[in-house]
Design a protein around this motif. Structure first.
Motif, PDB file in Angstrom:
ATOM      1  N   GLY A   1       0.941  -1.173  -0.192  1.00 26.46           N
ATOM      2  CA  GLY A   1      -0.094  -0.092  -0.058  1.00 26.46           C
ATOM      3  C   GLY A   1       0.912   1.422   0.029  1.00 26.46           C
ATOM      4  O   GLY A   1       0.443   2.118  -0.560  1.00 26.46           O
ATOM      5  N   THR A   2       1.886   1.458   0.614  1.00 32.29           N
ATOM      6  CA  THR A   2       2.848   2.271   0.668  1.00 32.29           C
ATOM      7  C   THR A   2       3.411   2.545  -0.610  1.00 32.29           C
ATOM      8  O   THR A   2       3.654   3.717  -1.128  1.00 32.29           O
ATOM      9  CB  THR A   2       4.016   2.297   1.791  1.00 32.29           C
ATOM     10  N   ALA A   3       3.704   1.547  -1.486  1.00 36.78           N
ATOM     11  CA  ALA A   3       4.312   1.804  -2.817  1.00 36.78           C
ATOM     12  C   ALA A   3       3.148   2.416  -3.727  1.00 36.78           C
ATOM     13  O   ALA A   3       3.484   3.137  -4.608  1.00 36.78           O
ATOM     14  CB  ALA A   3       4.678   0.338  -3.275  1.00 36.78           C
ATOM     15  N   LEU A   4       2.228   2.132  -3.443  1.00 31.94           N
ATOM     16  CA  LEU A   4       1.009   2.668  -4.380  1.00 31.94           C
ATOM     17  C   LEU A   4       1.115   4.213  -4.292  1.00 31.94           C
ATOM     18  O   LEU A   4       0.865   5.055  -5.623  1.00 31.94           O
ATOM     19  CB  LEU A   4      -0.336   2.363  -3.758  1.00 31.94           C
ATOM     20  N   GLY A   5       1.439   4.850  -3.332  1.00 33.05           N
ATOM     21  CA  GLY A   5       1.332   6.248  -3.143  1.00 33.05           C
ATOM     22  C   GLY A   5       2.882   6.944  -3.403  1.00 33.05           C
ATOM     23  O   GLY A   5       3.269   8.224  -3.592  1.00 33.05           O
ATOM     24  N   MET A   6       3.730   6.075  -3.921  1.00 32.92           N
ATOM     25  CA  MET A   6       5.188   6.726  -4.320  1.00 32.92           C
ATOM     26  C   MET A   6       4.976   6.848  -5.819  1.00 32.92           C
ATOM     27  O   MET A   6       4.198   6.400  -6.516  1.00 32.92           O
ATOM     28  CB  MET A   6       6.283   5.563  -4.326  1.00 32.92           C
ATOM     29  N   GLY A   7       5.913   7.991  -6.152  1.00 31.78           N
ATOM     30  CA  GLY A   7       5.967   8.189  -7.709  1.00 31.78           C
ATOM     31  C   GLY A   7       6.667   6.955  -8.327  1.00 31.78           C
ATOM     32  O   GLY A   7       7.194   6.165  -7.706  1.00 31.78           O
ATOM     33  N   GLU A   8       6.636   7.254  -9.667  1.00 28.14           N
ATOM     34  CA  GLU A   8       7.124   6.040 -10.397  1.00 28.14           C
ATOM     35  C   GLU A   8       8.856   6.125 -10.129  1.00 28.14           C
ATOM     36  O   GLU A   8       9.439   7.023  -9.686  1.00 28.14           O
ATOM     37  CB  GLU A   8       7.034   6.581 -12.012  1.00 28.14           C
ATOM     38  N   GLY A   9       9.352   5.175 -10.330  1.00 31.21           N
ATOM     39  CA  GLY A   9      10.696   4.696 -10.395  1.00 31.21           C
ATOM     40  C   GLY A   9      11.126   3.591  -9.565  1.00 31.21           C
ATOM     41  O   GLY A   9      10.373   2.805  -9.363  1.00 31.21           O
ATOM     42  N   GLU A  10      12.341   3.335  -9.637  1.00 29.35           N
ATOM     43  CA  GLU A  10      13.240   2.170  -9.216  1.00 29.35           C
ATOM     44  C   GLU A  10      12.648   1.792  -7.663  1.00 29.35           C
ATOM     45  O   GLU A  10      12.488   0.538  -7.379  1.00 29.35           O
ATOM     46  CB  GLU A  10      14.506   2.369  -9.211  1.00 29.35           C
ATOM     47  N   HIS A  11      12.675   2.780  -6.948  1.00 31.97           N
ATOM     48  CA  HIS A  11      12.316   2.595  -5.371  1.00 31.97           C
ATOM     49  C   HIS A  11      11.188   1.844  -5.192  1.00 31.97           C
ATOM     50  O   HIS A  11      10.555   1.149  -4.515  1.00 31.97           O
ATOM     51  CB  HIS A  11      12.326   3.790  -4.665  1.00 31.97           C
ATOM     52  N   ARG A  12      10.010   2.301  -6.005  1.00 27.39           N
ATOM     53  CA  ARG A  12       8.681   1.993  -5.999  1.00 27.39           C
ATOM     54  C   ARG A  12       8.537   0.474  -6.408  1.00 27.39           C
ATOM     55  O   ARG A  12       7.912  -0.170  -5.684  1.00 27.39           O
ATOM     56  CB  ARG A  12       7.647   2.966  -6.776  1.00 27.39           C
ATOM     57  N   SER A  13       9.388   0.277  -7.722  1.00 30.94           N
ATOM     58  CA  SER A  13       9.159  -1.463  -7.993  1.00 30.94           C
ATOM     59  C   SER A  13       9.911  -1.883  -6.966  1.00 30.94           C
ATOM     60  O   SER A  13       9.287  -3.183  -6.792  1.00 30.94           O
ATOM     61  CB  SER A  13       9.981  -1.051  -9.283  1.00 30.94           C
ATOM     62  N   MET A  14      11.085  -1.676  -6.493  1.00 26.44           N
ATOM     63  CA  MET A  14      11.619  -2.385  -5.298  1.00 26.44           C
ATOM     64  C   MET A  14      10.787  -2.733  -4.182  1.00 26.44           C
ATOM     65  O   MET A  14      10.379  -3.656  -3.759  1.00 26.44           O
ATOM     66  CB  MET A  14      12.811  -1.732  -4.761  1.00 26.44           C
ATOM     67  N   THR A  15       9.939  -1.764  -3.572  1.00 27.58           N
ATOM     68  CA  THR A  15       8.924  -1.666  -2.732  1.00 27.58           C
ATOM     69  C   THR A  15       8.011  -2.789  -3.013  1.00 27.58           C
ATOM     70  O   THR A  15       7.447  -3.689  -2.029  1.00 27.58           O
ATOM     71  CB  THR A  15       8.397  -0.525  -2.204  1.00 27.58           C
ATOM     72  N   PHE A  16       7.454  -2.842  -4.255  1.00 25.09           N
ATOM     73  CA  PHE A  16       6.435  -3.692  -4.707  1.00 25.09           C
ATOM     74  C   PHE A  16       6.878  -5.213  -4.579  1.00 25.09           C
ATOM     75  O   PHE A  16       6.122  -6.060  -4.013  1.00 25.09           O
ATOM     76  CB  PHE A  16       5.779  -3.430  -6.210  1.00 25.09           C
ATOM     77  N   ALA A  17       8.179  -5.295  -4.949  1.00 19.07           N
ATOM     78  CA  ALA A  17       8.774  -6.502  -5.218  1.00 19.07           C
ATOM     79  C   ALA A  17       9.058  -7.220  -3.611  1.00 19.07           C
ATOM     80  O   ALA A  17       8.714  -8.341  -3.335  1.00 19.07           O
ATOM     81  CB  ALA A  17      10.095  -6.569  -5.868  1.00 19.07           C
ATOM     82  N   VAL A  18       9.576  -6.480  -2.814  1.00 18.78           N
ATOM     83  CA  VAL A  18      10.094  -6.596  -1.325  1.00 18.78           C
ATOM     84  C   VAL A  18       8.831  -7.004  -0.483  1.00 18.78           C
ATOM     85  O   VAL A  18       8.580  -7.752   0.125  1.00 18.78           O
ATOM     86  CB  VAL A  18      10.930  -5.789  -0.846  1.00 18.78           C
ATOM     87  N   SER A  19       7.540  -6.287  -0.803  1.00 18.40           N
ATOM     88  CA  SER A  19       6.452  -6.331  -0.058  1.00 18.40           C
ATOM     89  C   SER A  19       5.935  -7.528  -0.119  1.00 18.40           C
ATOM     90  O   SER A  19       5.000  -8.055   0.853  1.00 18.40           O
ATOM     91  CB  SER A  19       5.435  -5.173  -0.550  1.00 18.40           C
ATOM     92  N   VAL A  20       5.834  -8.471  -1.039  1.00 17.78           N
ATOM     93  CA  VAL A  20       5.400  -9.612  -1.330  1.00 17.78           C
ATOM     94  C   VAL A  20       6.207 -10.862  -0.480  1.00 17.78           C
ATOM     95  O   VAL A  20       5.537 -11.926  -0.210  1.00 17.78           O
ATOM     96  CB  VAL A  20       5.310 -10.256  -2.801  1.00 17.78           C
ATOM     97  N   LEU A  21       7.537 -10.520  -0.232  1.00 14.21           N
ATOM     98  CA  LEU A  21       8.273 -11.312   0.505  1.00 14.21           C
ATOM     99  C   LEU A  21       7.731 -12.026   2.030  1.00 14.21           C
ATOM    100  O   LEU A  21       7.714 -13.199   2.408  1.00 14.21           O
ATOM    101  CB  LEU A  21       9.685 -11.078   0.643  1.00 14.21           C
ATOM    102  N   PRO A  22       7.283 -10.930   2.804  1.00 11.83           N
ATOM    103  CA  PRO A  22       6.456 -11.600   4.110  1.00 11.83           C
ATOM    104  C   PRO A  22       5.433 -12.760   3.840  1.00 11.83           C
ATOM    105  O   PRO A  22       5.539 -13.572   4.526  1.00 11.83           O
ATOM    106  CB  PRO A  22       6.012 -10.066   4.575  1.00 11.83           C
ATOM    107  N   ALA A  23       4.527 -12.461   2.908  1.00  9.51           N
ATOM    108  CA  ALA A  23       3.392 -13.579   2.571  1.00  9.51           C
ATOM    109  C   ALA A  23       4.237 -14.797   2.207  1.00  9.51           C
ATOM    110  O   ALA A  23       3.918 -15.823   2.645  1.00  9.51           O
ATOM    111  CB  ALA A  23       2.498 -13.001   1.638  1.00  9.51           C
ATOM    112  N   LEU A  24       5.132 -14.835   1.145  1.00 10.23           N
ATOM    113  CA  LEU A  24       5.744 -15.795   1.029  1.00 10.23           C
ATOM    114  C   LEU A  24       6.450 -16.709   2.009  1.00 10.23           C
ATOM    115  O   LEU A  24       6.598 -17.826   2.375  1.00 10.23           O
ATOM    116  CB  LEU A  24       6.912 -15.776  -0.234  1.00 10.23           C
ATOM    117  N   ALA A  25       7.178 -15.844   2.946  1.00 13.27           N
ATOM    118  CA  ALA A  25       7.862 -16.371   4.030  1.00 13.27           C
ATOM    119  C   ALA A  25       7.058 -17.204   4.988  1.00 13.27           C
ATOM    120  O   ALA A  25       7.084 -18.041   5.337  1.00 13.27           O
ATOM    121  CB  ALA A  25       8.640 -15.261   4.577  1.00 13.27           C
ATOM    122  N   GLY A  26       5.738 -16.531   5.089  1.00 17.70           N
ATOM    123  CA  GLY A  26       4.819 -16.966   6.026  1.00 17.70           C
ATOM    124  C   GLY A  26       4.227 -18.469   5.493  1.00 17.70           C
ATOM    125  O   GLY A  26       3.900 -19.527   6.257  1.00 17.70           O
ATOM    126  N   TRP A  27       4.027 -18.381   4.236  1.00 21.75           N
ATOM    127  CA  TRP A  27       3.507 -19.514   3.450  1.00 21.75           C
ATOM    128  C   TRP A  27       4.534 -20.769   3.712  1.00 21.75           C
ATOM    129  O   TRP A  27       4.346 -21.785   3.843  1.00 21.75           O
ATOM    130  CB  TRP A  27       3.260 -19.398   1.980  1.00 21.75           C
TER     131      TRP A  27
END
Length: 153
Positions: A65-91
């Motif tokens: 959700g925080t990535a949604l409010g970011m401007g376009e760019g590499e940091h936003r893309s990285m935040t989207f990518a890293v934000s899925v890791l907690p769910a994968l770790a839990g699974w």
């Protein structure tokens, strides 16, 4: 990007819901130390493990959700990518043997908290969020450590 570093006042609802969300961790960890018949060790352990996986997924969703409010760019893309890791770790934690699963949850909660605190320090999240996350992470990790201890005793 809008700096959030000056927003120090924690919303009461966030604090109440956050601490209420820590109660199942404490319940399941404590239940493992109660004498039978209430509750059974497999029930309490499974409950704590599944709840930890669910909360990790929730934390990843916050960061998505925080990535949604970011401007376009590499940091936003990285935040989207890293934000899925907690769910994968839990699974993955649910699929591992018990000791490894709890260990993965503990490590994941600590890494997520570190990311959150760093983000607060960089002004990407409000200061109150870092404080709340540290308190809630402590409750989760201490509860998971109590579960881990119960498994080895």
């Amino acid at each position: 990007m809008v700096s959030l570093a000056g927003t120090d006042r924690m919303p009461m609802v966030a604090a109440l819901l956050g601490f209420a969300g820590a109660l199942p961790f404490v319940f399941f960890a404590g239940a493992l130390w109660l004498p039978p018949p209430f509750p059974s060790v497999p029930f309490a352990f499974s409950g704590g493990l599944v709840y930890g996986a669910v909360i990790l997924s929730f934390l990843g969703g916050i960061r998505w959700g925080t990535a949604l409010g970011m401007g376009e760019g590499e940091h936003r893309s990285m935040t989207f990518a890293v934000s899925v890791l907690p769910a994968l770790a839990g699974w993955v934690a649910l699929a591992l043997p018990p000791l490894l699963g709890v260990g993965l949850l503990i490590a994941s909660f600590l890494l997520q908290a570190q990311w959150d605190v760093i983000s607060v320090e960089q002004g990407r999240l409000p200061a109150w969020f870092g404080k709340l996350r540290m308190l809630l992470t402590a409750a989760a990790v201490l509860s998971l450590l109590a579960m881990l201890l119960r498994l080895v005793i």
